[in-house]
Design a protein around this motif. Structure first.
Motif, PDB file in Angstrom:
ATOM      1  N   ARG A  89       0.778  -1.378  -0.101  1.00 46.76           N
ATOM      2  CA  ARG A  89       0.009   0.133   0.071  1.00 46.76           C
ATOM      3  C   ARG A  89       0.738   1.223  -0.046  1.00 46.76           C
ATOM      4  O   ARG A  89       0.398   2.392  -0.564  1.00 46.76           O
ATOM      5  CB  ARG A  89      -0.963  -0.020   1.248  1.00 46.76           C
ATOM      6  N   ASP A  90       2.022   1.005   0.475  1.00 48.41           N
ATOM      7  CA  ASP A  90       2.914   2.380   0.737  1.00 48.41           C
ATOM      8  C   ASP A  90       3.501   2.617  -0.736  1.00 48.41           C
ATOM      9  O   ASP A  90       3.423   3.799  -1.281  1.00 48.41           O
ATOM     10  CB  ASP A  90       4.151   2.311   1.660  1.00 48.41           C
ATOM     11  N   ILE A  91       3.868   1.627  -1.454  1.00 44.42           N
ATOM     12  CA  ILE A  91       4.291   2.136  -2.793  1.00 44.42           C
ATOM     13  C   ILE A  91       3.092   2.270  -3.886  1.00 44.42           C
ATOM     14  O   ILE A  91       3.079   3.305  -4.464  1.00 44.42           O
ATOM     15  CB  ILE A  91       4.992   0.622  -3.367  1.00 44.42           C
ATOM     16  N   GLN A  92       1.820   1.630  -3.571  1.00 36.74           N
ATOM     17  CA  GLN A  92       0.715   1.792  -4.419  1.00 36.74           C
ATOM     18  C   GLN A  92       0.278   3.483  -4.313  1.00 36.74           C
ATOM     19  O   GLN A  92       0.106   4.426  -5.127  1.00 36.74           O
ATOM     20  CB  GLN A  92      -0.309   1.165  -4.037  1.00 36.74           C
ATOM     21  N   GLN A  93       0.468   3.950  -2.896  1.00 39.41           N
ATOM     22  CA  GLN A  93      -0.020   5.218  -2.760  1.00 39.41           C
ATOM     23  C   GLN A  93       0.939   6.155  -3.233  1.00 39.41           C
ATOM     24  O   GLN A  93       0.590   7.187  -3.760  1.00 39.41           O
ATOM     25  CB  GLN A  93       0.167   5.765  -1.245  1.00 39.41           C
ATOM     26  N   ARG A  94       2.342   6.009  -3.341  1.00 42.28           N
ATOM     27  CA  ARG A  94       2.934   6.867  -3.841  1.00 42.28           C
ATOM     28  C   ARG A  94       2.825   7.015  -5.293  1.00 42.28           C
ATOM     29  O   ARG A  94       3.199   7.970  -5.873  1.00 42.28           O
ATOM     30  CB  ARG A  94       4.699   6.537  -3.672  1.00 42.28           C
ATOM     31  N   HIS A  95       2.561   5.790  -6.032  1.00 41.09           N
ATOM     32  CA  HIS A  95       2.415   5.722  -7.286  1.00 41.09           C
ATOM     33  C   HIS A  95       1.037   6.465  -7.697  1.00 41.09           C
ATOM     34  O   HIS A  95       0.975   7.300  -8.799  1.00 41.09           O
ATOM     35  CB  HIS A  95       2.625   4.286  -7.818  1.00 41.09           C
ATOM     36  N   LYS A  96       0.022   6.317  -7.286  1.00 39.90           N
ATOM     37  CA  LYS A  96      -1.058   6.931  -7.282  1.00 39.90           C
ATOM     38  C   LYS A  96      -1.126   8.239  -7.212  1.00 39.90           C
ATOM     39  O   LYS A  96      -1.595   8.903  -7.974  1.00 39.90           O
ATOM     40  CB  LYS A  96      -2.446   6.402  -6.093  1.00 39.90           C
ATOM     41  N   GLU A  97      -0.439   8.935  -6.344  1.00 40.46           N
ATOM     42  CA  GLU A  97      -0.338  10.393  -6.275  1.00 40.46           C
ATOM     43  C   GLU A  97       0.443  11.031  -7.387  1.00 40.46           C
ATOM     44  O   GLU A  97       0.126  12.068  -7.741  1.00 40.46           O
ATOM     45  CB  GLU A  97       0.710  10.717  -4.961  1.00 40.46           C
ATOM     46  N   LYS A  98       1.181  10.012  -8.134  1.00 37.19           N
ATOM     47  CA  LYS A  98       1.891  10.557  -9.401  1.00 37.19           C
ATOM     48  C   LYS A  98       1.222  10.216 -10.545  1.00 37.19           C
ATOM     49  O   LYS A  98       1.619  10.449 -11.769  1.00 37.19           O
ATOM     50  CB  LYS A  98       3.444  10.079  -9.381  1.00 37.19           C
ATOM     51  N   GLY A  99       0.223   9.557 -10.327  1.00 40.63           N
ATOM     52  CA  GLY A  99      -0.651   8.800 -11.466  1.00 40.63           C
ATOM     53  C   GLY A  99       0.228   7.749 -12.329  1.00 40.63           C
ATOM     54  O   GLY A  99      -0.152   7.819 -13.710  1.00 40.63           O
ATOM     55  N   LEU A 100       1.202   7.212 -11.741  1.00 39.60           N
ATOM     56  CA  LEU A 100       1.865   6.136 -12.186  1.00 39.60           C
ATOM     57  C   LEU A 100       1.222   4.496 -12.062  1.00 39.60           C
ATOM     58  O   LEU A 100       0.434   4.554 -11.166  1.00 39.60           O
ATOM     59  CB  LEU A 100       3.212   6.176 -11.723  1.00 39.60           C
ATOM     60  N   PRO A 101       1.512   3.736 -12.738  1.00 38.88           N
ATOM     61  CA  PRO A 101       0.965   2.407 -12.841  1.00 38.88           C
ATOM     62  C   PRO A 101       1.333   1.678 -11.458  1.00 38.88           C
ATOM     63  O   PRO A 101       2.345   2.149 -10.575  1.00 38.88           O
ATOM     64  CB  PRO A 101       1.594   1.657 -13.975  1.00 38.88           C
ATOM     65  N   TRP A 102       0.560   0.794 -11.173  1.00 39.63           N
ATOM     66  CA  TRP A 102       0.716  -0.017  -9.921  1.00 39.63           C
ATOM     67  C   TRP A 102       1.424  -1.199  -9.707  1.00 39.63           C
ATOM     68  O   TRP A 102       1.484  -1.769  -8.774  1.00 39.63           O
ATOM     69  CB  TRP A 102      -0.857  -0.439  -9.419  1.00 39.63           C
ATOM     70  N   GLU A 103       2.162  -1.658 -10.898  1.00 35.90           N
ATOM     71  CA  GLU A 103       2.887  -2.970 -10.720  1.00 35.90           C
ATOM     72  C   GLU A 103       3.568  -3.146  -9.721  1.00 35.90           C
ATOM     73  O   GLU A 103       3.523  -4.369  -9.194  1.00 35.90           O
ATOM     74  CB  GLU A 103       3.480  -3.075 -12.089  1.00 35.90           C
ATOM     75  N   LEU A 104       4.495  -2.214  -9.228  1.00 39.06           N
ATOM     76  CA  LEU A 104       5.341  -2.736  -8.229  1.00 39.06           C
ATOM     77  C   LEU A 104       4.640  -2.782  -6.910  1.00 39.06           C
ATOM     78  O   LEU A 104       5.144  -3.524  -6.138  1.00 39.06           O
ATOM     79  CB  LEU A 104       6.461  -1.423  -8.010  1.00 39.06           C
ATOM     80  N   ALA A 105       3.603  -2.294  -6.800  1.00 33.99           N
ATOM     81  CA  ALA A 105       2.834  -2.462  -5.391  1.00 33.99           C
ATOM     82  C   ALA A 105       1.843  -3.765  -5.555  1.00 33.99           C
ATOM     83  O   ALA A 105       1.385  -4.161  -4.555  1.00 33.99           O
ATOM     84  CB  ALA A 105       1.721  -1.206  -5.441  1.00 33.99           C
ATOM     85  N   LYS A 106       1.642  -4.287  -6.658  1.00 32.32           N
ATOM     86  CA  LYS A 106       0.857  -5.513  -7.019  1.00 32.32           C
ATOM     87  C   LYS A 106       1.222  -6.769  -7.448  1.00 32.32           C
ATOM     88  O   LYS A 106       0.736  -7.721  -7.400  1.00 32.32           O
ATOM     89  CB  LYS A 106      -0.441  -5.076  -7.733  1.00 32.32           C
ATOM     90  N   ALA A 107       2.186  -6.723  -8.192  1.00 31.48           N
ATOM     91  CA  ALA A 107       2.813  -7.702  -9.231  1.00 31.48           C
ATOM     92  C   ALA A 107       3.968  -8.352  -8.779  1.00 31.48           C
ATOM     93  O   ALA A 107       4.269  -9.223  -9.316  1.00 31.48           O
ATOM     94  CB  ALA A 107       2.858  -7.093 -10.696  1.00 31.48           C
ATOM     95  N   PHE A 108       4.434  -8.190  -7.587  1.00 34.02           N
ATOM     96  CA  PHE A 108       5.560  -8.706  -6.991  1.00 34.02           C
ATOM     97  C   PHE A 108       5.462 -10.339  -6.700  1.00 34.02           C
ATOM     98  O   PHE A 108       4.475 -10.719  -6.692  1.00 34.02           O
ATOM     99  CB  PHE A 108       6.130  -8.033  -5.768  1.00 34.02           C
ATOM    100  N   ASP A 109       6.578 -10.920  -6.582  1.00 35.22           N
ATOM    101  CA  ASP A 109       6.542 -12.369  -6.380  1.00 35.22           C
ATOM    102  C   ASP A 109       5.719 -12.780  -5.171  1.00 35.22           C
ATOM    103  O   ASP A 109       5.811 -12.019  -4.259  1.00 35.22           O
ATOM    104  CB  ASP A 109       7.912 -12.779  -6.238  1.00 35.22           C
ATOM    105  N   ASN A 110       4.909 -13.596  -5.544  1.00 34.66           N
ATOM    106  CA  ASN A 110       4.029 -14.255  -4.513  1.00 34.66           C
ATOM    107  C   ASN A 110       3.072 -13.398  -3.644  1.00 34.66           C
ATOM    108  O   ASN A 110       2.550 -13.472  -2.834  1.00 34.66           O
ATOM    109  CB  ASN A 110       5.087 -14.674  -3.102  1.00 34.66           C
ATOM    110  N   SER A 111       2.700 -12.386  -4.629  1.00 31.14           N
ATOM    111  CA  SER A 111       1.638 -11.282  -4.145  1.00 31.14           C
ATOM    112  C   SER A 111       0.394 -11.894  -4.574  1.00 31.14           C
ATOM    113  O   SER A 111      -0.882 -11.340  -4.079  1.00 31.14           O
ATOM    114  CB  SER A 111       1.770 -10.029  -5.076  1.00 31.14           C
TER     115      SER A 111
END
Ligand code: MG
Length: 203
Positions: A89-111
């Protein structure tokens, strides 16, 4: 195979994260390396201090299709499972604020831990299905599929307008409210109705 996931499909969850309730499904994907099966432990990654659990019903696509009509969508999945859409959620929040895609927050290994699959015929009404997540024996998320903004059938029809669905693809159908941080040592147990399908630890 690919994993397609639906964001903000339960209004109360959209609201708890201060997101608008969407007019169309919010779609993202996870790679096959996100899959975690057989109730193996989830090793907490070092890159996030705020990994959230999101308990979700998962559909398994049973045959290839594109431009699937909503009324024929039930023909395209035979089995369902329970999954967790782990989210940094911390990574997703930073990306959402910049309008960037969510992959690093959602697509990591074993997620994407996924339980064994059950035939959908085992359930009387897929549109009225209770599911829940307990952590350390306390219920943290409870949902019912009747509260989905977009039904299983609508999701299949919508996604297949853009992306061909293939046999074995998985669709995570969104999480109800109650998402929160997991910690090392937590035991996660997930249920559809009263049947336990997930039981694994965060290590
Ligand atoms: Mg989710």
């Amino acid at each position: 195979m690919k994993i397609i996931a639906i964001g903000r499909n339960y209004a109360e969850h959209a609201k708890e994260l201060n997101n608008p309730v969407p007019g169309l499904p919010v779609i993202f994907m996870k790679p096959d390396t996100a899959l975690l099966k057989d109730n193996k432990p989830f090793y907490h990654p070092a890159f996030s201090e705020d990994i959230h659990h999101e308990i979700e019903i998962v559909l398994k696509i049973s045959k290839e299709g594109k431009h699937i009509n909503e009324k024929f969508a039930p023909d395209y999945f035979d089995e369902i499972a329970l999954g967790v859409d782990f989210t940094a959620r911390d990574i997703q929040q930073r990306h959402k604020e910049k309008g960037l895609p969510w992959e690093l927050a959602k697509a990591f290994d074993n997620s994407a831990p996924v339980s064994a699959f059950l035939p959908k015929s085992r359930f009387a009404d897929l549109h009225n299905l209770n599911f829940r997540l307990d952590i350390n024996q306390q219920t943290r998320q409870q949902g019912n599929t009747q509260n989905m903004l977009f039904s299983f059938e609508y999701i299949i029809a919508f996604v297949s307008q853009y992306i061909t669905l293939k046999k074995g693809d998985l669709i995570f159908t969104g999480t109800p409210q109650g998402v929160s941080k997991v910690n090392v040592g937590d035991r996660l147990q997930g249920y559809i109705e009263d049947q336990q399908l997930l039981d694994f630890y965060v290590k």
